[in-house]
Design a protein around this motif. Structure first.
Motif, short mmCIF file in Angstrom:
data_model
loop_
_atom_site.label_atom_id
_atom_site.label_comp_id
_atom_site.label_asym_id
_atom_site.label_seq_id
_atom_site.Cartn_x
_atom_site.Cartn_y
_atom_site.Cartn_z
N GLN A 133 -2.84 7.33 -13.71
CA GLN A 133 -3.96 7.89 -12.95
C GLN A 133 -5.14 6.93 -12.95
O GLN A 133 -5.90 6.85 -11.99
N GLY A 134 -5.30 6.22 -14.04
CA GLY A 134 -6.39 5.26 -14.13
C GLY A 134 -6.09 3.94 -13.46
O GLY A 134 -6.97 3.32 -12.86
N LEU A 135 -4.84 3.47 -13.56
CA LEU A 135 -4.49 2.15 -13.05
C LEU A 135 -4.28 2.11 -11.54
O LEU A 135 -4.72 1.16 -10.87
N ALA A 136 -3.62 3.11 -10.98
CA ALA A 136 -3.24 3.08 -9.56
C ALA A 136 -4.43 2.95 -8.62
O ALA A 136 -4.39 2.16 -7.67
N PRO A 137 -5.55 3.67 -8.83
CA PRO A 137 -6.67 3.54 -7.90
C PRO A 137 -7.30 2.16 -7.86
O PRO A 137 -7.97 1.82 -6.88
N THR A 138 -7.12 1.35 -8.91
CA THR A 138 -7.70 0.01 -8.88
C THR A 138 -7.05 -0.83 -7.78
O THR A 138 -7.69 -1.75 -7.24
N PHE A 139 -5.79 -0.55 -7.46
CA PHE A 139 -5.11 -1.24 -6.36
C PHE A 139 -5.41 -0.54 -5.03
O PHE A 139 -5.74 -1.19 -4.04
N MET A 140 -5.27 0.79 -5.03
CA MET A 140 -5.42 1.53 -3.78
C MET A 140 -6.86 1.51 -3.27
O MET A 140 -7.09 1.48 -2.05
N GLY A 141 -7.83 1.53 -4.19
CA GLY A 141 -9.23 1.50 -3.76
C GLY A 141 -9.57 0.22 -3.03
O GLY A 141 -10.26 0.23 -2.00
N ASP A 142 -9.10 -0.91 -3.55
CA ASP A 142 -9.37 -2.19 -2.90
C ASP A 142 -8.67 -2.26 -1.54
O ASP A 142 -9.24 -2.77 -0.56
N LEU A 143 -7.44 -1.73 -1.47
CA LEU A 143 -6.72 -1.70 -0.19
C LEU A 143 -7.47 -0.87 0.84
O LEU A 143 -7.62 -1.28 2.01
N ALA A 144 -7.98 0.28 0.42
CA ALA A 144 -8.69 1.16 1.35
C ALA A 144 -9.99 0.56 1.83
O ALA A 144 -10.40 0.78 2.98
N ASP A 145 -10.67 -0.22 0.98
CA ASP A 145 -11.93 -0.83 1.38
C ASP A 145 -11.74 -2.03 2.31
O ASP A 145 -12.69 -2.50 2.91
N THR A 146 -10.51 -2.52 2.42
CA THR A 146 -10.24 -3.64 3.32
C THR A 146 -9.43 -3.22 4.54
O THR A 146 -9.80 -3.52 5.67
N ALA A 147 -8.32 -2.51 4.32
CA ALA A 147 -7.43 -2.14 5.44
C ALA A 147 -7.82 -0.83 6.10
O ALA A 147 -7.39 -0.55 7.22
N GLY A 148 -8.62 0.00 5.41
CA GLY A 148 -8.98 1.29 5.97
C GLY A 148 -8.42 2.43 5.15
O GLY A 148 -7.53 2.26 4.31
N ARG A 149 -8.95 3.64 5.39
CA ARG A 149 -8.55 4.81 4.60
C ARG A 149 -7.17 5.36 4.98
O ARG A 149 -6.37 5.70 4.12
N ARG A 150 -6.90 5.46 6.27
CA ARG A 150 -5.65 6.09 6.71
C ARG A 150 -4.40 5.39 6.16
O ARG A 150 -3.51 6.07 5.62
N PRO A 151 -4.25 4.07 6.28
CA PRO A 151 -3.05 3.43 5.74
C PRO A 151 -2.87 3.69 4.25
O PRO A 151 -1.75 3.93 3.79
N ALA A 152 -3.97 3.66 3.50
CA ALA A 152 -3.88 3.88 2.05
C ALA A 152 -3.46 5.31 1.74
O ALA A 152 -2.63 5.55 0.84
N PHE A 153 -4.02 6.28 2.46
CA PHE A 153 -3.61 7.67 2.27
C PHE A 153 -2.12 7.85 2.51
O PHE A 153 -1.40 8.46 1.70
N ILE A 154 -1.64 7.33 3.62
CA ILE A 154 -0.24 7.55 4.00
C ILE A 154 0.71 6.86 3.02
O ILE A 154 1.73 7.45 2.60
N ILE A 155 0.41 5.64 2.63
CA ILE A 155 1.26 4.93 1.65
C ILE A 155 1.32 5.70 0.34
O ILE A 155 2.39 5.89 -0.25
N GLY A 156 0.17 6.16 -0.13
CA GLY A 156 0.13 6.89 -1.40
C GLY A 156 0.96 8.16 -1.37
O GLY A 156 1.72 8.44 -2.31
N PHE A 157 0.87 8.93 -0.30
CA PHE A 157 1.60 10.19 -0.25
C PHE A 157 3.10 10.00 -0.01
O PHE A 157 3.90 10.85 -0.44
N ILE A 158 3.50 8.94 0.65
CA ILE A 158 4.93 8.66 0.78
C ILE A 158 5.54 8.37 -0.59
O ILE A 158 6.62 8.87 -0.94
N ILE A 159 4.85 7.56 -1.39
CA ILE A 159 5.31 7.29 -2.76
C ILE A 159 5.38 8.59 -3.57
O ILE A 159 6.34 8.83 -4.32
N TYR A 160 4.38 9.42 -3.41
CA TYR A 160 4.30 10.67 -4.16
C TYR A 160 5.46 11.61 -3.82
O TYR A 160 6.10 12.18 -4.73
#
Length: 576
Positions: A133-160
């Motif tokens: 829970q602590g480690l994953a957002p360090t990657f996803m947060g940076d991705l969302a701040d560069t590529a946008g929110r929607r791609p990061a949301f969709i990638i995260g929920f597919i993995i989930y």
């Protein structure tokens, strides 16, 4: 409104417009693009001062000034209805990670028996879940701040979803342990994005209300998760928990894919710039295709505004550097003086919250002889308190922001439609004075809670205290989360990822040792120890009140200087 015809005043007006839009170069919210208070006052005045200028219009010795609040595009073009939908989706997205962490609390004993392992080993899945829970957002947060929110949301929920299905069908402890880590990586990766979405569409003057709603998703999850987990495990077996999560996530992803818009300001600016392919919702994609077809059939339909918006989109796309997510950006946030203290204190309060919730199954079984279903239902007071907290606390935050702004003579910061430069604003006073009484009351409740359990009091007593803890601790989380985003409006997802990293690692350590402390000290002294740690740590808030503003302004000056040097180097390269 009157304008001076000199180039100097026009430049000042353009700077104020850019600041009110909240956009830096290429639509990115940057500290370097916000004017200082003096610059703002040079470009804007109150209506009374504007009226006074009319009386001196013929006097060339008096500078003609501009009206304060009416110039410049809005901070966001999303309608109130659309903003409510966006906040609802962001709240639900943040709900899944803590909900999944706690939903199988009541089933731990059943899982241990089914997989033929000890309770201690099953508890290890809680610790590893919180670590990811602590480690994953360090990657996803940076991705969302560069590529946008929607791609990061969709990638995260597919993995989930993939992890939930895997857990439901596996038959080994090793499989459970690994897949719980994957599940955590997918769901917790999107937690940082929810706060980023709030910063995308709301100014500081209204951020408390929206952050309160998003925080409610984070805090209601731990409270109602065990309730549903107890019901599902009791009547359908523990595997049904993960099939339920799979179905729930699938339902959530339908509106996410179909209608949830891109909000990242480095992708769509204030919402007026059309997103590129992978950032479009299905509805936006279909509308764009229809518009392109009409344009192809009729050249006259190609409006200047649409072409301008597309060129802005292409310009933003060229400036974004999308690569492998960099977790070091999160670590840099943790190294700032004021931010590190804020993150540490938030993690202490978060750990205290988890020390209470994670021990409920064991304590309530020992004292009241509860079964799995009854243990799950005993989390309801926490859930109700956590639900009410953001509804009350968000409005309180916004009210105190307005009071502090008026007290500081900065009424222009109350504008909810345009970005505000908070550099000289007493931000720490506006936020911490709301958090302090909540934390102190919650701390007293933790102390009383331990001794109520020590004497095996009537069930009503601990349940009432849990309700108060839900309100106070959730409210304090909300305040500190808002303050964190206020400090990093240009990279809110990365800042929230830093918060998640510190608090989840601290929470994992707390839940790993709290059972052993409980066995060694007993219930009363265990929670006395927890309350004592929180009370001593509360001195951090007093330090931030005294020195936080100075540290924050020094950081902003440093960031502005770095951005200025970057622009100068870019200009030199273009000239060469």
């Amino acid at each position: 409104m009157f304008r001076d015809n000199t180039d100097q005043n026009l430049a000042a007006d353009e700077k104020a417009v850019a600041a009110s839009n909240g956009l830096g170069a290429g639509g990115i919210l940057e500290p370097t693009q916000s004017p200082t208070l003096e610059e703002y006052e040079d470009a804007h005045v109150d209506p009374e001062r504007s009226l006074s200028n009319q009386n001196h219009a013929g006097d060339t010795s008096r500078p003609v000034e501009l009206l304060r609040t009416t110039s410049g595009p809005p901070y966001t073009v999303f309608s109130k209805k659309k903003k409510r939908f966006i906040i609802f989706m962001a709240t639900m997205a943040g709900f899944f990670s803590p909900f999944s962490a706690n939903i199988y609390f009541p089933a731990l004993n059943v899982i241990a028996a089914d997989l033929h392992v000890t309770n201690a080993l099953v508890n290890l899945t809680l610790t590893t879940y919180m670590i990811f829970q602590g480690l994953a957002p360090t990657f996803m947060g940076d991705l969302a701040d560069t590529a946008g929110r929607r791609p990061a949301f969709i990638i995260g929920f597919i993995i989930y979803i993939a992890a939930c299905i895997g857990i439901a069908v596996q038959n080994s402890f090793a499989g459970l342990l690994v897949l719980r880590c994957v599940q955590s990586a997918g769901s917790s990766g999107v937690v940082a994005l929810s706060s980023g979405v709030v910063a995308d569409i709301s100014t500081s003057a209204e951020r408390g209300k929206y952050m309160g709603l998003v925080t409610s998703g984070l805090m209601i999850g731990p409270a109602i998760g065990p309730v549903l987990g107890g019901i599902l495990s009791e009547f359908l077996g523990w595997r049904s928990i993960f099939w339920f999560l799979t179905i729930l996530t699938g339902v959530f992803m339908i509106p996410l894919i179909v209608a949830f818009p891109e909000t990242g300001r480095n992708v769509v600016g204030n919402g007026s710039i059309p997103p590129q392919g992978w950032n479009m919702s299905l509805l936006e994609y279909l509308a764009d295709k229809k518009a392109q077809k009409i344009e192809a059939e009729n050249e006259l339909e190609r409006t200047t505004s649409r072409q301008s918006a597309r060129s802005q989109r292409d310009e933003l796309a060229e400036k974004r550097k999308i690569g492998f997510p960099n977790p070091l950006a999160t670590l840099k946030v943790c190294l700032e003086k004021d931010i590190s203290l804020l993150l540490f204190y938030n993690s202490i309060v978060y750990t205290a919250f988890y020390c209470v919730t994670s021990t409920i199954p064991q304590i309530f079984e020992q004292i009241y002889g509860f079964n799995t279903l009854q243990i799950g239902l005993s989390f309801i007071p926490f859930g109700v308190g956590s639900f009410l907290a953001p509804l009350m606390n968000g409005k309180l935050l916004d009210w105190h922001f307005r009071v502090t702004a008026k007290k500081a003579g900065m009424e222009h910061l109350i504008d909810k439609k345009r970005a505000a430069n908070l550099k000289d604003f007493p931000l720490e006073e506006a936020r911490i004075y709301v958090a302090l009484p909540l934390v102190l009351l919650g701390n007293v409740c933790i102390l009383v809670y331990g001794w109520v359990l020590e004497v095996n009091a009537n069930l009503a007593a601990p349940l009432i205290i849990q309700f108060i803890l839900g309100i106070t601790l959730t409210g304090s989380f909300n305040v500190m989360n808002v303050m964190l985003v206020d400090n990093y409006p240009q990279r809110p997802a990365t800042a929230t990822a830093a918060n998640n990293l510190v608090r989840c690692l601290m929470g994992a350590a707390g839940t790993a040792v709290i059972i052993y402390i409980l066995d060694a000290l007993g219930r009363g002294w265990t929670f006395t120890l927890v309350a004592g740690i929180v009370f001593i740590s509360t001195s951090i808030l007093l330090v931030l009140l005294k020195y936080g503003g100075k540290w924050r302004r020094a950081r902003m000056d440093r960031m502005e200087l770095a951005a200025q040097k970057k622009e100068e180097l870019k200009a030199e390269k273009q000239r060469a």
